[in-house]
Enzyme design. Structure first.
Site, PDB file in Angstrom:
ATOM      1  N   LYS A  50       0.887  -1.254   0.039  1.00  0.00           N
ATOM      2  CA  LYS A  50      -0.113  -0.015  -0.100  1.00  0.00           C
ATOM      3  C   LYS A  50       0.740   1.033  -0.061  1.00  0.00           C
ATOM      4  O   LYS A  50       1.565   1.326   0.813  1.00  0.00           O
ATOM      5  CB  LYS A  50      -0.744   0.146   1.150  1.00  0.00           C
ATOM      6  CG  LYS A  50      -1.740   1.078   1.234  1.00  0.00           C
ATOM      7  CD  LYS A  50      -2.756   1.515   2.594  1.00  0.00           C
ATOM      8  CE  LYS A  50      -1.771   2.227   3.386  1.00  0.00           C
ATOM      9  NZ  LYS A  50      -1.807   3.812   2.863  1.00  0.00           N
ATOM     10  N   GLU A  68      10.777   0.456   9.798  1.00  0.00           N
ATOM     11  CA  GLU A  68      11.972   1.414   9.526  1.00  0.00           C
ATOM     12  C   GLU A  68      10.968   3.025   9.824  1.00  0.00           C
ATOM     13  O   GLU A  68      10.262   3.336   9.125  1.00  0.00           O
ATOM     14  CB  GLU A  68      12.365   1.305   8.204  1.00  0.00           C
ATOM     15  CG  GLU A  68      13.729   2.408   7.950  1.00  0.00           C
ATOM     16  CD  GLU A  68      13.719   3.692   7.836  1.00  0.00           C
ATOM     17  OE1 GLU A  68      13.516   4.625   8.666  1.00  0.00           O
ATOM     18  OE2 GLU A  68      13.243   3.987   6.739  1.00  0.00           O
TER      19      GLU A  68
END
Length: 484
Positions: free
Chosen positions: A178, A256
């Site tokens: 996405k 991250e």
């Protein structure tokens, strides 16, 4: 007359589709502040369809010999080069990025990274077989984890998509990715590229799927029963939410997240060279980079000279139109991000001093001037929290001990840099700095062969390198009796 908006669509099981319930959201070009497209606002039905496609495609993709997966990725890399101008145009419209910089600074490393992971596909190996109990041989198998739910950010939509899909596909996983709701265009184009390559080489297009949507769409992906792994690049808040959601069924998580990179400048530094490199590393991509060189700590003996030179560099740095080859960066990505950056400046404490910039520029779009703020203290908001904009802060330190204390004194731990001619000091600092990367006399270069990832609230897991590849695999022990 009203210009018709381009319609972006999800890519599920080899087909471009609207959201099942027809909902859409407008996509805005941050360089103009005007909508240029609509994208699906995907819901549970769309997520179900994408996950079903990836799940169905997984066994055949997993069971391919690695050389076949390598062929796919190498052809994808070739196709990125062939369709580079389309990708550049999509990313520039996505983000308002200067066209010349997308061409020179993003396309070549993305192609290189895909090719790196194409090679890694043929390195699915474990430790050597051996006998650790009389009459038995043990073997280690390294296997793909399964379907991967991936959420990419808006600061580098194309490149972060590459960082996610390339190791995942190379290791034998299938993907549902996405893009951010503000930057879906380039990821939809990537779906067209990868889908066509899979089709040409006789593989299921369900190996790679793209669904557009917002935070709720991302939540549905992470909480879905099919994925074995959730990977996100985004804010600390988003990472915490993903980790919490994934914990409900113990999914593997790869995060991250944010950064607040310290740039520690000692008194023996070549000031003109350091200022030139740091200003580029701080302002590139409008400072919208988790590793950006935006928190400078400079030795008190050169503080004033350094600040003056940095302010001059800021005044000479240009932001502007996508077709201007002299600009270093474009706009902030969206109206909310512009508001956030402005808020940090408006809330500066009385002891802070704006040395350069500090204001929005241009009559349209979300442009912000290259900014330098000095006179700051360690506990100031703008020092402790990620601005994610073209704002460089400067603090003055007295000695190496204080530099280390202040550099480490934030909740983030992604990247850092040290600027000195003293090799021993550079080695001491690289040991003491609690960050996933320490650059010495440079800041921000990345290579496919080396890992990118942090500690603390910057998340866990690595992107790039063989370490990033390993994150998309699982380890199985196989033991066989030698008695037959």
């Amino acid at each position: 007359m009203t210009t018709a908006l381009r319609r972006l669509r999800n890519y599920i099981d080899g087909e471009f589709r609207d959201a099942a319930d027809g909902r859409t959201t407008e996509v805005v070009n941050p360089a103009t502040g005007e909508a240029y497209a609509t994208a699906p606002l995907s819901g549970a039905a769309d997520v179900d369809a994408a996950m079903a496609a990836a799940e169905a495609a997984f066994p055949a993709w997993r069971d391919l010999i690695p050389a076949e997966r390598q062929k796919v990725l190498l052809k994808v890399a070739d196709r990125f080069e062939e369709r580079a101008e389309e990708l550049i145009a999509a990313e520039s419209e996505n983000c308002g990025k200067p066209i010349a910089l997308v061409r020179s600074e993003e396309i070549p490393p993305m192609v290189d990274q895909i090719r790196f992971f194409a090679g890694a596909a043929r390195m699915l190996e474990g430790r050597s077989a051996g006998e650790y109990m009389d009459g038995f041989t043990s073997i280690i198998r390294r296997e793909p984890v399964g379907v991967c739910a991936q959420v990419a950010p808006w600061n580098y939509p194309m490149m972060m998509a590459v960082w996610k899909f390339a190791p995942a596909l190379a290791a034998g996983n299938t993907v549902v990715i996405k893009p951010s709701d503000t930057t879906p265009a380039s990821t939809v184009l990537i779906a067209d590229i990868i889908g066509s390559v899979l089709d040409e080489l006789g593989h299921s297009r369900g190996v790679f799927n793209v669904i557009c949507g917002d935070r709720e769409t991302g939540r549905l992906m992470v909480e879905h029963k099919v994925p074995a792994m959730a990977s996100i690049t985004g804010s600390v808040r988003a990472g915490m939410q993903v980790a919490e959601s994934a914990s409900k069924d113990l999914k593997r998580v790869h995060l991250e997240l944010g950064g607040k990179a310290p740039v520690v400048v000692f008194e023996d530094t070549d000031i003109p060279k350091a200022v030139e490199d740091i200003s580029v590393a701080g302002y590139f991509n409008a400072g919208q980079d988790c590793t950006a060189a935006t928190r400078v700590l400079v030795h008190e003996s050169i503080h004033d000279e350094f600040v003056a030179a940095l302010a001059k560099a800021a005044s000479e740095t240009k932001t502007g139109a996508v077709d201007d080859e002299d600009v270093l960066y474009g706009p902030l990505n969206n109206a909310n991000q512009l508001k956030q950056v402005k808020g940090f400046i408006e809330r500066l404490p009385a002891h802070a001093k704006i040395e350069a910039g500090g204001e929005q520029v241009g009559e349209k779009g979300y442009f912000f001037a290259p900014t330098v703020v000095s006179g700051l203290k360690q506990d100031d908001e703008i020092v402790q929290h990620e601005v994610f904009g073209p704002v460089i802060t400067v603090q003055s330190f007295s000695d190496e001990k204080q530099a280390v204390q202040w550099a480490n004194g934030v909740e983030y731990a992604l990247a850092s840099s040290v600027w000195t001619k003293d090799h021993a000091r550079a080695m001491r600092m690289s040991r003491s700095l609690d960050f996933g990367c320490v650059w010495i006399n440079t800041h921000i270069p990345l290579v496919a062969e080396m890992p990118h990832g942090g500690f603390k609230k910057s998340g866990y897991g690595k992107d790039l390198s063989s370490y990033g590849f390993d994150d998309y695999t699982r380890i199985k022990h196989v033991m066989t009796s030698l008695d037959g």
